[in-house]
Design a protein around this motif. Structure first.
Motif, PDB file in Angstrom:
ATOM      1  N   PHE A  53      22.451  56.830  60.657  1.00 33.69           N
ATOM      2  CA  PHE A  53      22.100  55.685  59.823  1.00 33.69           C
ATOM      3  C   PHE A  53      23.225  54.646  59.773  1.00 33.69           C
ATOM      4  N   ASP A  54      24.452  55.079  59.942  1.00 34.89           N
ATOM      5  CA  ASP A  54      25.606  54.202  59.730  1.00 34.89           C
ATOM      6  C   ASP A  54      25.573  52.905  60.536  1.00 34.89           C
ATOM      7  N   PRO A  55      25.260  52.941  61.831  1.00 38.62           N
ATOM      8  CA  PRO A  55      25.312  51.699  62.595  1.00 38.62           C
ATOM      9  C   PRO A  55      24.270  50.663  62.167  1.00 38.62           C
ATOM     10  N   VAL A  56      23.189  51.105  61.517  1.00 41.16           N
ATOM     11  CA  VAL A  56      22.110  50.198  61.119  1.00 41.16           C
ATOM     12  C   VAL A  56      22.312  49.673  59.707  1.00 41.16           C
ATOM     13  N   ALA A  57      23.008  50.431  58.866  1.00 41.92           N
ATOM     14  CA  ALA A  57      23.176  50.096  57.451  1.00 41.92           C
ATOM     15  C   ALA A  57      24.259  49.046  57.242  1.00 41.92           C
ATOM     16  N   LEU A  80      24.520  50.703  52.002  1.00 46.50           N
ATOM     17  CA  LEU A  80      23.362  49.947  51.550  1.00 46.50           C
ATOM     18  C   LEU A  80      22.349  49.869  52.691  1.00 46.50           C
ATOM     19  N   PHE A  81      21.092  50.231  52.392  1.00 44.61           N
ATOM     20  CA  PHE A  81      20.084  50.364  53.447  1.00 44.61           C
ATOM     21  C   PHE A  81      18.773  49.781  52.949  1.00 44.61           C
ATOM     22  N   ARG A  82      18.425  48.586  53.435  1.00 44.67           N
ATOM     23  CA  ARG A  82      17.213  47.891  52.996  1.00 44.67           C
ATOM     24  C   ARG A  82      15.986  48.335  53.799  1.00 44.67           C
ATOM     25  N   ARG A  83      14.805  47.942  53.301  1.00 48.95           N
ATOM     26  CA  ARG A  83      13.558  48.320  53.951  1.00 48.95           C
ATOM     27  C   ARG A  83      13.534  47.867  55.420  1.00 48.95           C
ATOM     28  N   ARG A  84      13.978  46.634  55.695  1.00 46.44           N
ATOM     29  CA  ARG A  84      13.946  46.145  57.063  1.00 46.44           C
ATOM     30  C   ARG A  84      14.820  47.006  57.979  1.00 46.44           C
ATOM     31  N   GLN A  85      15.969  47.433  57.471  1.00 48.73           N
ATOM     32  CA  GLN A  85      16.839  48.299  58.263  1.00 48.73           C
ATOM     33  C   GLN A  85      16.189  49.660  58.496  1.00 48.73           C
ATOM     34  N   ALA A  86      15.510  50.182  57.454  1.00 47.17           N
ATOM     35  CA  ALA A  86      14.819  51.467  57.590  1.00 47.17           C
ATOM     36  C   ALA A  86      13.677  51.366  58.594  1.00 47.17           C
ATOM     37  N   GLN A  87      12.980  50.230  58.594  1.00 44.17           N
ATOM     38  CA  GLN A  87      11.901  50.037  59.565  1.00 44.17           C
ATOM     39  C   GLN A  87      12.462  50.010  60.981  1.00 44.17           C
ATOM     40  N   LYS A  88      13.612  49.376  61.147  1.00 42.99           N
ATOM     41  CA  LYS A  88      14.260  49.327  62.456  1.00 42.99           C
ATOM     42  C   LYS A  88      14.686  50.722  62.899  1.00 42.99           C
ATOM     43  N   THR A 101       6.819  57.874  48.812  1.00 37.90           N
ATOM     44  CA  THR A 101       5.632  57.035  48.977  1.00 37.90           C
ATOM     45  C   THR A 101       5.456  56.026  47.842  1.00 37.90           C
ATOM     46  N   PRO A 102       5.677  56.401  46.561  1.00 40.72           N
ATOM     47  CA  PRO A 102       5.520  55.405  45.484  1.00 40.72           C
ATOM     48  C   PRO A 102       6.477  54.222  45.619  1.00 40.72           C
ATOM     49  N   LEU A 103       7.651  54.437  46.197  1.00 39.63           N
ATOM     50  CA  LEU A 103       8.609  53.345  46.376  1.00 39.63           C
ATOM     51  C   LEU A 103       8.243  52.503  47.592  1.00 39.63           C
ATOM     52  N   LEU A 104       7.779  53.138  48.641  1.00 38.82           N
ATOM     53  CA  LEU A 104       7.381  52.399  49.837  1.00 38.82           C
ATOM     54  C   LEU A 104       6.179  51.503  49.564  1.00 38.82           C
ATOM     55  N   ALA A 105       5.373  51.858  48.551  1.00 35.39           N
ATOM     56  CA  ALA A 105       4.188  51.068  48.216  1.00 35.39           C
ATOM     57  C   ALA A 105       4.534  49.767  47.498  1.00 35.39           C
ATOM     58  N   ILE A 106       5.759  49.637  47.022  1.00 34.15           N
ATOM     59  CA  ILE A 106       6.182  48.412  46.341  1.00 34.15           C
ATOM     60  C   ILE A 106       6.192  47.275  47.362  1.00 34.15           C
ATOM     61  N   ASP A 107       5.597  46.134  47.000  1.00 33.81           N
ATOM     62  CA  ASP A 107       5.475  45.043  47.969  1.00 33.81           C
ATOM     63  C   ASP A 107       6.665  44.094  47.943  1.00 33.81           C
ATOM     64  N   LYS A 108       7.765  44.515  47.327  1.00 37.67           N
ATOM     65  CA  LYS A 108       8.992  43.731  47.297  1.00 37.67           C
ATOM     66  C   LYS A 108      10.097  44.515  48.007  1.00 37.67           C
ATOM     67  N   GLU A 109      11.256  43.885  48.149  1.00 43.28           N
ATOM     68  CA  GLU A 109      12.362  44.534  48.844  1.00 43.28           C
ATOM     69  C   GLU A 109      12.887  45.720  48.051  1.00 43.28           C
ATOM     70  N   ILE A 110      13.195  46.802  48.748  1.00 37.78           N
ATOM     71  CA  ILE A 110      13.792  47.987  48.133  1.00 37.78           C
ATOM     72  C   ILE A 110      15.097  48.292  48.859  1.00 37.78           C
ATOM     73  N   LEU A 111      16.000  48.956  48.147  1.00 34.95           N
ATOM     74  CA  LEU A 111      17.342  49.221  48.671  1.00 34.95           C
ATOM     75  C   LEU A 111      17.732  50.661  48.407  1.00 34.95           C
ATOM     76  N   GLU A 112      18.112  51.371  49.460  1.00 37.03           N
ATOM     77  CA  GLU A 112      18.618  52.734  49.329  1.00 37.03           C
ATOM     78  C   GLU A 112      20.136  52.696  49.227  1.00 37.03           C
ATOM     79  N   LEU A 113      20.665  53.347  48.196  1.00 38.95           N
ATOM     80  CA  LEU A 113      22.109  53.455  47.989  1.00 38.95           C
ATOM     81  C   LEU A 113      22.559  54.865  48.369  1.00 38.95           C
ATOM     82  N   GLY A 114      23.731  54.967  48.984  1.00 39.31           N
ATOM     83  CA  GLY A 114      24.225  56.290  49.336  1.00 39.31           C
ATOM     84  C   GLY A 114      25.676  56.274  49.769  1.00 39.31           C
ATOM     85  N   ARG A 115      26.193  57.471  50.012  1.00 35.66           N
ATOM     86  CA  ARG A 115      27.548  57.674  50.531  1.00 35.66           C
ATOM     87  C   ARG A 115      28.597  56.893  49.710  1.00 35.66           C
ATOM     88  N   SER A 116      28.479  56.970  48.409  1.00 34.29           N
ATOM     89  CA  SER A 116      29.438  56.285  47.538  1.00 34.29           C
ATOM     90  C   SER A 116      30.683  57.134  47.344  1.00 34.29           C
TER      91      SER A 116
END
Length: 260
Positions: A53-57, A80-88, A101-116
């Motif tokens: 995931f690192d090179p895309v995030a 930081l990993f946005r929906r567009r990056q996850a789609q890529k 699935t409930p988060l993917l159904a949101i029709d706005k931008e979502i952001l995954e946080l990790g590796r803090s």
């Protein structure tokens, strides 16, 4: 994020391969040398924590100019990993542990946080506030509606973690329409102690500082914990809707960042 500075400390996104390597070295130092995560042979050889995931995030960095210029100054990081990056890439990291699935159904931008993580000498409230100011600027720039990710509690003995897990389940469970659920093969029930037997102060005190921070931002958790043997932790899925975040915290950082 050029204006996000405080003395020698400043916030920026990783811009070079050296920046990414510095973030990965810091993660290795914290997760594998200081804590009890188990590195792969490749990680142990390079002294870096890395994955596909690192090179895309995007990688948010706290840097100290007194420690060094460029990558040499990295003392804190957040992935930081946005929906567009996850789609890529093809998926979010979290799907290994949770049905989101409930988060993917949101029709706005979502952001995954990790590796803090933050270097040991820099673990102050001040540095964490700098990180959150950076995240606030990022969120407002990309108009992100929901943040989520796996947050860890040290240890893999879920019976010993009954108090914090039960506290989260009974007092901070996400509404059903926003609630990720741990994948069946890894699902660990969180409601290990009845609600009436939970001491709320004791339950909150048993949580790691990062999870407490998410709760202060109005966050809540998915259903089910997941044991992560590599990192020697038990994970919960955290969800934060940015519109629910209190003015005292997140939006305050965004105004200071000039984004809202």
């Amino acid at each position: 994020m050029a204006q996000l500075t405080d003395g020698a400390l400043h916030i920026r996104l990783a811009a070079t391969a050296e920046d990414l390597a510095a973030s990965q070295r810091l993660r290795y130092q914290v997760f594998y040398e200081e804590m009890t995560a188990k590195p792969t042979p490749e990680m142990a050889e390079s002294k870096r924590d890395f994955d596909a995931f690192d090179p895309v995030a995007d990688h948010l960095l706290v840097c100290d100019r007194e420690r060094g210029e460029g990558a040499a100054g990295v003392v804190g990081t957040y992935r930081l990993f946005r929906r567009r990056q996850a789609q890529k890439f093809g998926r979010f990291y979290t799907v290994d542990e949770y049905d989101i699935t409930p988060l993917l159904a949101i029709d706005k931008e979502i952001l995954e946080l990790g590796r803090s993580c933050v270097a040991e000498d820099y673990r102050t409230r001040h540095v964490m506030e700098l990180l959150w100011r950076g995240i606030a600027a990022y969120v407002f720039h990309y108009d992100i509606a929901v943040m989520f990710g796996c947050a860890s509690i040290p240890g893999v003995d879920v019976d010993k973690l009954a108090t914090p897990l039960s506290y989260l389940y009974h007092h901070h469970l996400a509404p059903e329409e926003r609630r990720p659920v741990a994948v069946p093969e890894r699902y660990v029930a969180m409601d290990r102690i009845p609600a009436e037997e939970i001491d709320r102060k004791r339950g909150l005190a048993a949580l790691p500082p990062l999870i407490k921070g998410y709760l202060r931002l109005g966050g809540y958790v998915g259903d089910g914990a997941v044991v992560d043997p590599q990192f020697d932790t038990t994970d919960v899925c955290i969800i934060v809707e940015t519109e629910r975040v209190t003015d005292r915290y997140f939006k305050h950082y965004a105004r200071r960042a000039g984004e809202g």
